[in-house]
Write a protein that holds these residues in place. Structure first.
Motif, mmCIF file in Angstrom:
data_model
loop_
_atom_site.group_PDB
_atom_site.id
_atom_site.type_symbol
_atom_site.label_atom_id
_atom_site.label_comp_id
_atom_site.label_asym_id
_atom_site.label_seq_id
_atom_site.Cartn_x
_atom_site.Cartn_y
_atom_site.Cartn_z
ATOM 1 N N ARG A 83 15.945 -5.512 -9.347
ATOM 2 C CA ARG A 83 17.284 -5.895 -8.873
ATOM 3 C C ARG A 83 17.435 -5.615 -7.384
ATOM 4 O O ARG A 83 18.086 -6.386 -6.654
ATOM 5 C CB ARG A 83 18.350 -5.152 -9.668
ATOM 6 C CG ARG A 83 18.438 -5.578 -11.136
ATOM 7 C CD ARG A 83 19.698 -5.035 -11.794
ATOM 8 N NE ARG A 83 19.682 -3.576 -11.888
ATOM 9 C CZ ARG A 83 19.181 -2.882 -12.913
ATOM 10 N NH1 ARG A 83 18.614 -3.527 -13.940
ATOM 11 N NH2 ARG A 83 19.228 -1.561 -12.927
ATOM 12 N N ALA A 84 16.809 -4.543 -6.905
ATOM 13 C CA ALA A 84 16.910 -4.203 -5.481
ATOM 14 C C ALA A 84 16.202 -5.237 -4.614
ATOM 15 O O ALA A 84 16.701 -5.602 -3.535
ATOM 16 C CB ALA A 84 16.327 -2.814 -5.233
ATOM 17 N N PHE A 85 15.052 -5.725 -5.056
ATOM 18 C CA PHE A 85 14.375 -6.780 -4.304
ATOM 19 C C PHE A 85 15.258 -8.028 -4.220
ATOM 20 O O PHE A 85 15.372 -8.655 -3.161
ATOM 21 C CB PHE A 85 13.026 -7.124 -4.951
ATOM 22 C CG PHE A 85 11.874 -6.307 -4.434
ATOM 23 C CD1 PHE A 85 11.239 -6.650 -3.246
ATOM 24 C CD2 PHE A 85 11.429 -5.187 -5.123
ATOM 25 C CE1 PHE A 85 10.177 -5.902 -2.758
ATOM 26 C CE2 PHE A 85 10.378 -4.424 -4.652
ATOM 27 C CZ PHE A 85 9.738 -4.774 -3.466
ATOM 28 N N ALA A 86 15.897 -8.395 -5.327
ATOM 29 C CA ALA A 86 16.760 -9.576 -5.323
ATOM 30 C C ALA A 86 17.955 -9.383 -4.408
ATOM 31 O O ALA A 86 18.325 -10.289 -3.635
ATOM 32 C CB ALA A 86 17.216 -9.878 -6.747
ATOM 33 N N ARG B 206 3.863 -7.403 -14.524
ATOM 34 C CA ARG B 206 5.287 -7.613 -14.811
ATOM 35 C C ARG B 206 6.186 -7.319 -13.619
ATOM 36 O O ARG B 206 7.080 -8.102 -13.310
ATOM 37 C CB ARG B 206 5.690 -6.744 -16.007
ATOM 38 C CG ARG B 206 7.169 -6.840 -16.370
ATOM 39 C CD ARG B 206 7.473 -5.965 -17.580
ATOM 40 N NE ARG B 206 8.906 -5.884 -17.836
ATOM 41 C CZ ARG B 206 9.446 -5.141 -18.788
ATOM 42 N NH1 ARG B 206 8.658 -4.425 -19.596
ATOM 43 N NH2 ARG B 206 10.757 -5.108 -18.944
ATOM 44 N N LEU B 207 5.973 -6.196 -12.947
ATOM 45 C CA LEU B 207 6.879 -5.814 -11.859
ATOM 46 C C LEU B 207 6.832 -6.822 -10.719
ATOM 47 O O LEU B 207 7.879 -7.282 -10.239
ATOM 48 C CB LEU B 207 6.538 -4.416 -11.348
ATOM 49 C CG LEU B 207 7.470 -3.887 -10.250
ATOM 50 C CD1 LEU B 207 8.902 -3.751 -10.763
ATOM 51 C CD2 LEU B 207 6.968 -2.549 -9.708
ATOM 52 N N LEU B 208 5.639 -7.189 -10.275
ATOM 53 C CA LEU B 208 5.522 -8.129 -9.160
ATOM 54 C C LEU B 208 6.061 -9.501 -9.540
ATOM 55 O O LEU B 208 6.820 -10.114 -8.782
ATOM 56 C CB LEU B 208 4.063 -8.234 -8.719
ATOM 57 C CG LEU B 208 3.752 -9.270 -7.632
ATOM 58 C CD1 LEU B 208 4.618 -9.059 -6.394
ATOM 59 C CD2 LEU B 208 2.275 -9.235 -7.269
ATOM 60 N N ALA C 79 10.283 -13.634 -9.261
ATOM 61 C CA ALA C 79 11.187 -14.554 -9.965
ATOM 62 C C ALA C 79 12.640 -14.250 -9.626
ATOM 63 O O ALA C 79 13.444 -15.170 -9.409
ATOM 64 C CB ALA C 79 10.952 -14.449 -11.470
ATOM 65 N N ALA C 80 12.999 -12.960 -9.569
ATOM 66 C CA ALA C 80 14.374 -12.585 -9.248
ATOM 67 C C ALA C 80 14.737 -12.961 -7.815
ATOM 68 O O ALA C 80 15.859 -13.408 -7.536
ATOM 69 C CB ALA C 80 14.564 -11.083 -9.466
ATOM 70 N N GLU D 227 4.100 -20.301 -10.416
ATOM 71 C CA GLU D 227 4.976 -20.779 -11.490
ATOM 72 C C GLU D 227 6.401 -20.253 -11.361
ATOM 73 O O GLU D 227 7.344 -20.910 -11.822
ATOM 74 C CB GLU D 227 4.392 -20.373 -12.851
ATOM 75 C CG GLU D 227 3.119 -21.118 -13.229
ATOM 76 C CD GLU D 227 2.457 -20.533 -14.458
ATOM 77 O OE1 GLU D 227 2.993 -19.527 -15.011
ATOM 78 O OE2 GLU D 227 1.410 -21.066 -14.882
ATOM 79 N N VAL D 228 6.582 -19.083 -10.746
ATOM 80 C CA VAL D 228 7.936 -18.528 -10.599
ATOM 81 C C VAL D 228 8.532 -18.817 -9.227
ATOM 82 O O VAL D 228 9.583 -18.269 -8.873
ATOM 83 C CB VAL D 228 7.970 -17.016 -10.896
ATOM 84 C CG1 VAL D 228 7.552 -16.750 -12.334
ATOM 85 C CG2 VAL D 228 7.121 -16.222 -9.913
#
Length: 371
Positions: free
Chosen positions: A161-164, A210-212, A217-218, A257-258
Motif C-alpha cells: 500500500r505504501a508503494f501505491a 508476491r511482494l514485488l 500491480a498496485a 502482465e501487471v
C-alpha cells in the motif's frame, strides 16, 4: 540515425533519446525529514540540461523505515510531494523528463551514509542517534548491520500500500515515470531471492515473487494507464543458490502482465561480501537475456562509460536504453558529448550553449560559427 539518439516511447511518453541518468543515492536530505531541497533541484536539472533522455532519481523511500540512511529522500507525505514538485518543475523547464525511483531498504536500511569524512561506514545508526528497527524477510542481518525484524504478512501488505500511495504522490509531483527498486538486496529483492527468503508462509517458497509483483500491480492501478512503469532488478543475485538472468526473465514476464513497461537490469547487492568483477558493461549480458527471454524492454547499466560502447549495446539488441551513472556524475553533459562523438542529428540541444558546440550537428543543423 544512431541507436542511442533514437527516441523511445513507453505508453504515452516519448523519451528523446536512450541515454538515461541512472538512479544514484545522494543522502542529501540533511534535516532528515525526507524533503528534497534546492540542492536536488540543481543536481537533477543539470542532467536534463546536459541532454539525458530520462533522469531517474535516487532511491526515494515509501516509508520512514524504508530509508537507506536518515538523510534519504522520501515520498511518504504531502510535504515531500511539494518539495519534489519543485525538482520536476526544474527538469521540465529545461526540456527534460524525470522518473522517481521508489524504494524500501528492508534490512539494509538505517545505516550511516558513509560519505567522505564521515566517521562510520556500513554500520547501522543506533536508535539514539536517529536510527530505527528495520524490516526483513527474516531476522537475519546483512553483514554487520543490526538484525532486522521478520516482517509479518500484515506489514508486507502495508508495504504494498505504501508503494501505491507514494506512486500517487509522484504523479501529483509531476514525475513522468515511476521506477520500483527491486534490486540490490532491498526489501522487494530480499523477499524475491531464495537466498534471503526461506519463509514458510504465503510470502515464501512459491510466493517469493508476491511482494514485488503485488507492489508493481498496485502502483500500476495508482498511476493509471498512461504513466510508464519501470522496475530495477538484480538480474543476477551474485550469490550461491541465487537467481540468475533466466530466472529474472521469467519474472519479467509476470511483471509485464501487471503493467510494467521496462525492466532496468542491475545485479548483486543481496549478500555482504559477494565477489564479482565490474568490467566494462558487466551487467549488459543479463539485460540481453531478460530482454530476449522475458519479451520486455530493458535498460542496461554498469560501467557503460563512452558513446560507442553505449551505441553498441543498443545496436546489438542487448537493451532498449542505457543507464549512465558515474560517467554522468563526472560529466553531466555526457549525452551532448556522446551526440557529438556519434555525429547524431536530432540530438537534444540547448541553443544557448551554441558557442560550445559550433561546427557540430545539433537538431539536424550545423551550428554556425559566430562572427
Amino acid at each position: 540515425m544512431t541507436a542511442l539518439f533514437t527516441p523511445l516511447t513507453l505508453r504515452g511518453t516519448t523519451f528523446a533519446n536512450r541515454a538515461w541518468t541512472s538512479p544514484m543515492c545522494m543522502y542529501a536530505c540533511e534535516d532528515r525529514t525526507g524533503r528534497v531541497t534546492a540542492w536536488h533541484r540543481a543536481h537533477y536539472a543539470q542532467f536534463a540540461l546536459g541532454g539525458a533522455g530520462l533522469v531517474v532519481t535516487e532511491a526515494t523511500a515509501v516509508l520512514p523505515e524504508g530509508r537507506v540512511t536518515p538523510q534519504d529522500a522520501g515520498l511518504w507525505n504531502d510535504s515531500q510531494t511539494a518539495a519534489w514538485a519543485t525538482v520536476t518543475e526544474a527538469v521540465h523547464a529545461v526540456g527534460g523528463k524525470i522518473a522517481v525511483q521508489l524504494a524500501h531498504a528492508g534490512r539494509k536500511g538505517g545505516k550511516y551514509r558513509g560519505l567522505p569524512g564521515d566517521a562510520h561506514r556500513n554500520r547501522s545508526v543506533p536508535v539514539e542517534e536517529g536510527g530505527w528497527s528495520t524490516l526483513g524477510a527474516s531476522d537475519e542481518p546483512f553483514g554487520d548491520y543490526a538484525p532486522p525484524r521478520s516482517a509479518t504478512g500484515d506489514e508486507l501488505d502495508q508495504v504494498v500500500r505504501a508503494f501505491a500511495a507514494s506512486a500517487r504522490r509522484a504523479v501529483e509531483a509531476g514525475f513522468d515515470a515511476i521506477e520500483l527498486h527491486g534490486a540490490h538486496g532491498y526489501l522487494l529483492h530480499e523477499l524475491l531471492s531464495p537466498v534471503t527468503n526461506r519463509r514458510e508462509d504465503d510470502w515464501g517458497g512459491g510466493g517469493r515473487e508476491r511482494l514485488l509483483v503485488a507492489a508493481a500491480a498496485a502502483v500500476r492501478v495508482a498511476i493509471g494507464d498512461e504513466v510508464p512503469l519501470l522496475v530495477r532488478v538484480s538480474a543476477e543475485d551474485v550469490a550461491p543458490g541465487g537467481l540468475d538472468a533466466h530466472d529474472t526473465a521469467r519474472l519479467a514476464r509476470r511483471l509485464r502482465e501487471v503493467g510494467v513497461d521496462l525492466v532496468d537490469c542491475s545485479s548483486g547487492g543481496l549478500v555482504a561480501g559477494a565477489d564479482y568483477s565490474e568490467e566494462p558493461g558487466y551487467q549488459v549480458p543479463g539485460a540481453a537475456v531478460v530482454r530476449t527471454e522475458g519479451g520486455v524492454p530493458t535498460a542496461a547499466v554498469g560501467r557503460i562509460t563512452d558513446a560507442w560502447q553505449a551505441e553498441q549495446v543498443l545496436r546489438d539488441g542487448s537493451a532498449d536504453a542505457v543507464m549512465i551513472g558515474r560517467a554522468m556524475l563526472r560529466d553531466p553533459h555526457w549525452a551532448r558529448h556522446a551526440a557529438a562523438e556519434l555525429d547524431a542529428p536530432g540530438a537534444p540541444v540547448e541553443p544557448r550553449y551554441y558557442r560550445a558546440w559550433r561546427g557540430t550537428v545539433l537538431d539536424g543543423l550545423t551550428v554556425p560559427t559566430p562572427v
